[in-house]
Design a protein around this motif. Structure first.
Motif, mmCIF file in Angstrom:
data_model
loop_
_atom_site.group_PDB
_atom_site.id
_atom_site.type_symbol
_atom_site.label_atom_id
_atom_site.label_comp_id
_atom_site.label_asym_id
_atom_site.label_seq_id
_atom_site.Cartn_x
_atom_site.Cartn_y
_atom_site.Cartn_z
ATOM 1 N N LEU A 85 0.820 -1.213 0.000
ATOM 2 C CA LEU A 85 0.000 0.000 0.000
ATOM 3 C C LEU A 85 0.856 1.267 0.000
ATOM 4 N N VAL A 86 2.087 1.172 0.494
ATOM 5 C CA VAL A 86 2.956 2.348 0.549
ATOM 6 C C VAL A 86 3.204 2.852 -0.869
ATOM 7 N N GLY A 87 2.935 4.148 -1.073
ATOM 8 C CA GLY A 87 3.093 4.767 -2.382
ATOM 9 C C GLY A 87 1.808 4.835 -3.186
ATOM 10 N N LYS A 88 0.782 4.115 -2.752
ATOM 11 C CA LYS A 88 -0.491 4.149 -3.478
ATOM 12 C C LYS A 88 -1.319 5.353 -3.055
ATOM 13 N N HIS A 89 -2.220 5.747 -3.929
ATOM 14 C CA HIS A 89 -3.085 6.888 -3.676
ATOM 15 C C HIS A 89 -4.416 6.432 -3.108
ATOM 16 N N GLY A 90 -5.014 7.326 -2.325
ATOM 17 C CA GLY A 90 -6.296 7.020 -1.727
ATOM 18 C C GLY A 90 -7.147 8.264 -1.603
ATOM 19 N N LEU A 91 -8.326 8.075 -1.054
ATOM 20 C CA LEU A 91 -9.307 9.146 -0.903
ATOM 21 C C LEU A 91 -9.740 9.214 0.555
ATOM 22 N N VAL A 92 -9.756 10.411 1.107
ATOM 23 C CA VAL A 92 -10.172 10.600 2.499
ATOM 24 C C VAL A 92 -11.697 10.469 2.577
ATOM 25 N N LEU A 93 -12.166 9.550 3.414
ATOM 26 C CA LEU A 93 -13.608 9.364 3.622
ATOM 27 C C LEU A 93 -14.082 10.083 4.877
ATOM 28 N N GLU A 94 -13.205 10.137 5.896
ATOM 29 C CA GLU A 94 -13.474 10.895 7.122
ATOM 30 C C GLU A 94 -12.209 11.669 7.448
ATOM 31 N N ALA A 95 -12.350 12.901 7.906
ATOM 32 C CA ALA A 95 -11.213 13.788 8.154
ATOM 33 C C ALA A 95 -10.107 13.095 8.944
ATOM 34 N N VAL A 96 -8.863 13.384 8.555
ATOM 35 C CA VAL A 96 -7.683 12.765 9.147
ATOM 36 C C VAL A 96 -6.839 13.861 9.791
ATOM 37 N N GLY A 97 -6.323 13.593 10.987
ATOM 38 C CA GLY A 97 -5.426 14.514 11.667
ATOM 39 C C GLY A 97 -4.280 13.774 12.299
ATOM 40 N N ALA A 98 -3.369 14.509 12.960
ATOM 41 C CA ALA A 98 -2.217 13.888 13.595
ATOM 42 C C ALA A 98 -2.611 13.110 14.845
ATOM 43 N N ASP A 99 -3.567 13.639 15.593
ATOM 44 C CA ASP A 99 -3.967 12.972 16.825
ATOM 45 C C ASP A 99 -5.370 12.383 16.761
ATOM 46 N N GLY A 107 -7.520 1.785 -2.967
ATOM 47 C CA GLY A 107 -8.035 0.691 -3.789
ATOM 48 C C GLY A 107 -9.478 0.441 -3.391
ATOM 49 N N ASN A 108 -9.795 -0.798 -3.058
ATOM 50 C CA ASN A 108 -11.164 -1.107 -2.628
ATOM 51 C C ASN A 108 -11.236 -1.400 -1.132
ATOM 52 N N GLU A 109 -10.194 -0.981 -0.378
ATOM 53 C CA GLU A 109 -10.155 -1.223 1.057
ATOM 54 C C GLU A 109 -10.209 0.091 1.814
ATOM 55 N N SER A 132 0.839 -0.744 12.647
ATOM 56 C CA SER A 132 0.295 -2.099 12.743
ATOM 57 C C SER A 132 -1.109 -2.183 12.166
ATOM 58 N N ALA A 133 -1.917 -1.156 12.377
ATOM 59 C CA ALA A 133 -3.286 -1.188 11.842
ATOM 60 C C ALA A 133 -3.704 0.156 11.278
ATOM 61 N N VAL A 134 -2.757 1.080 11.181
ATOM 62 C CA VAL A 134 -3.056 2.434 10.737
ATOM 63 C C VAL A 134 -2.088 2.825 9.625
ATOM 64 N N LEU A 135 -2.630 3.442 8.584
ATOM 65 C CA LEU A 135 -1.780 3.962 7.513
ATOM 66 C C LEU A 135 -1.403 5.403 7.842
#
Length: 142
Positions: A85-99, A107-109, A132-135
């Motif tokens: 997944l590293v280097g692939k493009h994605g779309l934000v579905l819910e706002a993302v922040g540092a904390d 892709g489809n995930e 471990s579970a977060v990009l």
């Protein structure tokens, strides 16, 4: 239903899930469940013995095969599918922040994601690393 049959069903589920993940973690648990099933089949009603024997088998397999699986992964240049997944493009579905993790689709995930800068819904991102579970993502400038 007999307890040995329940152990075998559990072992079957663990082995099927292991085949989907290819991590070796659930394989040892499946083998431990098979050992517990055999013990219940030979000595019915000995739940404590089944649990102890199954746990011991899992522990021994984990301890003695960890170096072997580590070497196998190193020699075969093992790469986890999530690393792709590293280097692939994605779309934000819910706002993302540092904390405050948000959700991105790559892709489809869908994945939980963190970013050093605030990213709003609908922005295009690129995956820079993974936990471990977060990009970990950043805004894509292209």
């Amino acid at each position: 239903m007999e307890l040995w049959a329940i152990w075998l069903v559990l072992a079957g589920i663990l082995l099927v899930v292991e085949m989907l993940t290819l991590t070796f973690y659930l394989l040892w648990l499946g083998i431990g469940a098979v050992v517990a099933a055999v013990i219940d089949w030979i000595w019915p009603g000995s739940l404590e013995l089944e649990l102890v024997a199954g746990c011991l088998v899992v522990l021994v397999l984990t301890i003695f095969t960890k170096p072997l699986t580590r070497r196998f992964h190193a020699v075969a240049e093992y790469k986890d599918a999530v690393d792709d997944l590293v280097g692939k493009h994605g779309l934000v579905l819910e706002a993302v922040g540092a904390d405050s993790p948000g959700i991105v689709r790559v892709g489809n995930e869908t994945w939980s994601a963190l970013s050093t800068a605030r990213l709003e819904k609908g922005e295009t991102v690129v995956v820079v690393s993974r936990g471990s579970a977060v990009l970990h993502v950043q805004k894509w400038g292209g």
